[in-house]
Design a protein around this motif. Structure first.
Motif, mmCIF file in Angstrom:
data_model
loop_
_atom_site.group_PDB
_atom_site.id
_atom_site.type_symbol
_atom_site.label_atom_id
_atom_site.label_comp_id
_atom_site.label_asym_id
_atom_site.label_seq_id
_atom_site.Cartn_x
_atom_site.Cartn_y
_atom_site.Cartn_z
ATOM 1 N N TYR A 109 0.434 1.600 -0.940
ATOM 2 C CA TYR A 109 1.771 1.617 -0.355
ATOM 3 C C TYR A 109 2.548 2.794 -0.937
ATOM 4 O O TYR A 109 2.322 3.218 -2.067
ATOM 5 C CB TYR A 109 2.525 0.322 -0.665
ATOM 6 C CG TYR A 109 1.825 -0.925 -0.175
ATOM 7 C CD1 TYR A 109 2.147 -1.488 1.054
ATOM 8 C CD2 TYR A 109 0.837 -1.533 -0.949
ATOM 9 C CE1 TYR A 109 1.502 -2.631 1.494
ATOM 10 C CE2 TYR A 109 0.185 -2.673 -0.512
ATOM 11 C CZ TYR A 109 0.521 -3.215 0.719
ATOM 12 O OH TYR A 109 -0.125 -4.341 1.159
ATOM 13 N N ASP A 129 -2.642 3.401 3.293
ATOM 14 C CA ASP A 129 -4.096 3.528 3.191
ATOM 15 C C ASP A 129 -4.687 2.224 2.663
ATOM 16 O O ASP A 129 -3.963 1.367 2.140
ATOM 17 C CB ASP A 129 -4.444 4.676 2.234
ATOM 18 C CG ASP A 129 -5.848 5.225 2.405
ATOM 19 O OD1 ASP A 129 -6.586 4.704 3.282
ATOM 20 O OD2 ASP A 129 -6.219 6.171 1.686
ATOM 21 N N VAL A 130 -5.999 2.096 2.804
ATOM 22 C CA VAL A 130 -6.778 1.094 2.099
ATOM 23 C C VAL A 130 -7.973 1.831 1.504
ATOM 24 O O VAL A 130 -8.764 2.445 2.219
ATOM 25 C CB VAL A 130 -7.264 -0.035 3.015
ATOM 26 C CG1 VAL A 130 -8.170 -0.999 2.246
ATOM 27 C CG2 VAL A 130 -6.080 -0.792 3.614
ATOM 28 N N GLU A 142 5.972 1.653 2.883
ATOM 29 C CA GLU A 142 5.070 1.701 4.024
ATOM 30 C C GLU A 142 3.635 1.613 3.501
ATOM 31 O O GLU A 142 3.342 2.081 2.399
ATOM 32 C CB GLU A 142 5.258 3.001 4.815
ATOM 33 C CG GLU A 142 5.057 4.266 3.987
ATOM 34 C CD GLU A 142 5.298 5.530 4.775
ATOM 35 O OE1 GLU A 142 5.367 5.458 6.021
ATOM 36 O OE2 GLU A 142 5.430 6.608 4.151
ATOM 37 N N LYS A 143 2.777 1.003 4.285
ATOM 38 C CA LYS A 143 1.367 0.931 3.919
ATOM 39 C C LYS A 143 0.692 2.184 4.434
ATOM 40 O O LYS A 143 0.724 2.472 5.635
ATOM 41 C CB LYS A 143 0.728 -0.317 4.530
ATOM 42 C CG LYS A 143 -0.667 -0.619 4.023
ATOM 43 C CD LYS A 143 -1.144 -1.953 4.568
ATOM 44 C CE LYS A 143 -2.504 -2.333 4.024
ATOM 45 N NZ LYS A 143 -2.953 -3.664 4.540
ATOM 46 N N ALA A 161 -2.840 -4.145 -5.537
ATOM 47 C CA ALA A 161 -2.305 -3.048 -4.731
ATOM 48 C C ALA A 161 -2.039 -1.853 -5.622
ATOM 49 O O ALA A 161 -1.937 -1.965 -6.855
ATOM 50 C CB ALA A 161 -1.009 -3.472 -4.035
ATOM 51 N N GLU A 209 4.496 -7.830 5.163
ATOM 52 C CA GLU A 209 5.317 -7.057 6.091
ATOM 53 C C GLU A 209 6.493 -7.867 6.617
ATOM 54 O O GLU A 209 6.353 -9.040 6.999
ATOM 55 C CB GLU A 209 4.475 -6.559 7.264
ATOM 56 C CG GLU A 209 5.216 -5.600 8.183
ATOM 57 C CD GLU A 209 4.324 -4.999 9.246
ATOM 58 O OE1 GLU A 209 4.739 -4.021 9.892
ATOM 59 O OE2 GLU A 209 3.201 -5.522 9.448
ATOM 60 N N VAL A 263 0.807 1.326 -5.676
ATOM 61 C CA VAL A 263 2.081 1.770 -5.111
ATOM 62 C C VAL A 263 2.342 3.204 -5.548
ATOM 63 O O VAL A 263 2.368 3.502 -6.748
ATOM 64 C CB VAL A 263 3.239 0.859 -5.563
ATOM 65 C CG1 VAL A 263 4.574 1.389 -5.048
ATOM 66 C CG2 VAL A 263 3.004 -0.572 -5.099
ATOM 67 N N PHE A 279 4.810 -7.243 -0.690
ATOM 68 C CA PHE A 279 3.599 -6.748 -0.038
ATOM 69 C C PHE A 279 3.253 -7.497 1.250
ATOM 70 O O PHE A 279 2.167 -7.342 1.777
ATOM 71 C CB PHE A 279 2.391 -6.767 -0.993
ATOM 72 C CG PHE A 279 2.600 -5.941 -2.229
ATOM 73 C CD1 PHE A 279 2.641 -4.559 -2.148
ATOM 74 C CD2 PHE A 279 2.769 -6.540 -3.473
ATOM 75 C CE1 PHE A 279 2.839 -3.779 -3.289
ATOM 76 C CE2 PHE A 279 2.974 -5.777 -4.613
ATOM 77 C CZ PHE A 279 3.006 -4.401 -4.519
ATOM 78 N N PRO A 312 -5.292 -1.903 -1.051
ATOM 79 C CA PRO A 312 -4.237 -1.349 -0.192
ATOM 80 C C PRO A 312 -3.327 -0.428 -0.994
ATOM 81 O O PRO A 312 -3.059 -0.663 -2.179
ATOM 82 C CB PRO A 312 -3.486 -2.592 0.292
ATOM 83 C CG PRO A 312 -3.722 -3.616 -0.764
ATOM 84 C CD PRO A 312 -5.094 -3.345 -1.307
ATOM 85 N N TYR A 319 7.436 -3.076 4.044
ATOM 86 C CA TYR A 319 6.799 -3.938 3.051
ATOM 87 C C TYR A 319 7.689 -3.967 1.808
ATOM 88 O O TYR A 319 7.999 -2.914 1.235
ATOM 89 C CB TYR A 319 5.421 -3.394 2.668
ATOM 90 C CG TYR A 319 4.387 -3.517 3.761
ATOM 91 C CD1 TYR A 319 3.540 -4.618 3.828
ATOM 92 C CD2 TYR A 319 4.263 -2.527 4.737
ATOM 93 C CE1 TYR A 319 2.581 -4.731 4.834
ATOM 94 C CE2 TYR A 319 3.316 -2.630 5.741
ATOM 95 C CZ TYR A 319 2.474 -3.734 5.789
ATOM 96 O OH TYR A 319 1.546 -3.840 6.791
#
Length: 265
Positions: free
Chosen positions: A190, A256-257, A253-254, A129, A213, A131, A211, A188, A235
């Motif tokens: 965040y 984007d990917v 909060e998430k 991930a 939810e 962040v 990570f 992902p 998250y």
């Protein structure tokens, strides 16, 4: 502070280890590079920062170095002066800074903003991930220097040291300092939204995974058995029972990917 270099010329790339004295994984990665002396396409600066804290195996001597930037040459604390010296040493460089954590075993990256540099480099690293922490960047290295931070794994573990070596070499390959190719991953992204504080207590518990939810109404942590309940979904990031003195971790909060672009036939 120990400074070394691979290759000749003025480096625009730097690898930083030992911001915290109780996180030796990055130091191991730097020492391995110095032992191996690989051929490089462009010069690399290698820095082991807080040697005094590393020798004593403590997080810091006077204050958290990663909350002390940009520092001050007239500071009354060891880390305040060291922060200034490191910023001066890193001027003009993109820095790769290694850390470890008590909260999450899998490596992930932390950035001040989802810049084009971050979008290009971080998906080439073996991380799970990215962040974005611009709301909580005050005093951290990337508030003063263009930096990609990585959490390499659990603090003090052999796996974190091995991850630090893999991450460093992937970063150096991604910036064309080492020859070779990298593997891009869907990643992902965040954004930290708040600090999850904890009250003074004798025992702490965390009921959730980083990570993953947390739904509204779910208990996510407890202090002396007193549960904290999620008012809205979030998250958890860097959540642990004893990682920080006064906080459990952060909510995020998430956003984007980052998807790997398909190669056309």
């Amino acid at each position: 502070m120990r400074v070394a270099q691979l290759g000749t010329g003025e480096p625009e790339i730097a690898v930083v280890a030992g911001i915290h004295g109780d996180e030796p994984c990055g130091v191991r990665a730097v020492e391995r590079l110095l032992d191996d002396r690989p051929s490089v396409n462009r010069p690399i600066k290698l820095i082991v920062v807080n040697e005094a804290a590393l020798e004593r195996r403590i997080r810091f001597v006077d204050e958290d170095l990663n909350r002390a930037f940009p520092g001050d040459p007239a500071a009354t604390t060891h880390e305040g002066k060291l922060a200034h010296d490191l910023v001066s040493e890193l001027e003009g460089c993109l820095a790769f800074s290694m850390h470890s954590t008590q909260s999450h075993a899998e490596p992930f990256a932390i950035v001040n903003g989802v810049t084009e540099t971050a979008r290009d480099i971080v998906p080439q690293l073996p991380v799970t991930a990215m962040v974005e922490t611009s709301n909580f960047a005050e005093g951290r290295l990337f508030s003063a220097i263009d930096t990609i931070e990585v959490e390499c794994g659990l603090q003090g573990s052999e796996t974190a040291a091995e991850n630090a070596d893999r991450l460093t070499r992937a970063f150096l390959t991604a910036v064309d300092a080492l020859p070779g190719d990298t593997v891009r991953r869907d990643l992902p992204v965040y954004r930290l939204t708040d600090v999850i504080r904890k009250d003074q207590a004798d025992t702490y518990e965390v009921f959730v995974d980083n990570f993953t939810e947390v739904e509204p109404g779910a208990p996510f942590a407890a202090a002396d058995g007193e549960k904290q309940i999620a008012e809205e979904s979030f998250y958890p990031v860097l959540m642990s029972s004893n990682g920080y003195q006064d906080v459990f971790g952060y909510s995020a909060e998430k956003i984007d990917v980052l998807e790997t672009q398909a190669v056309a036939d």
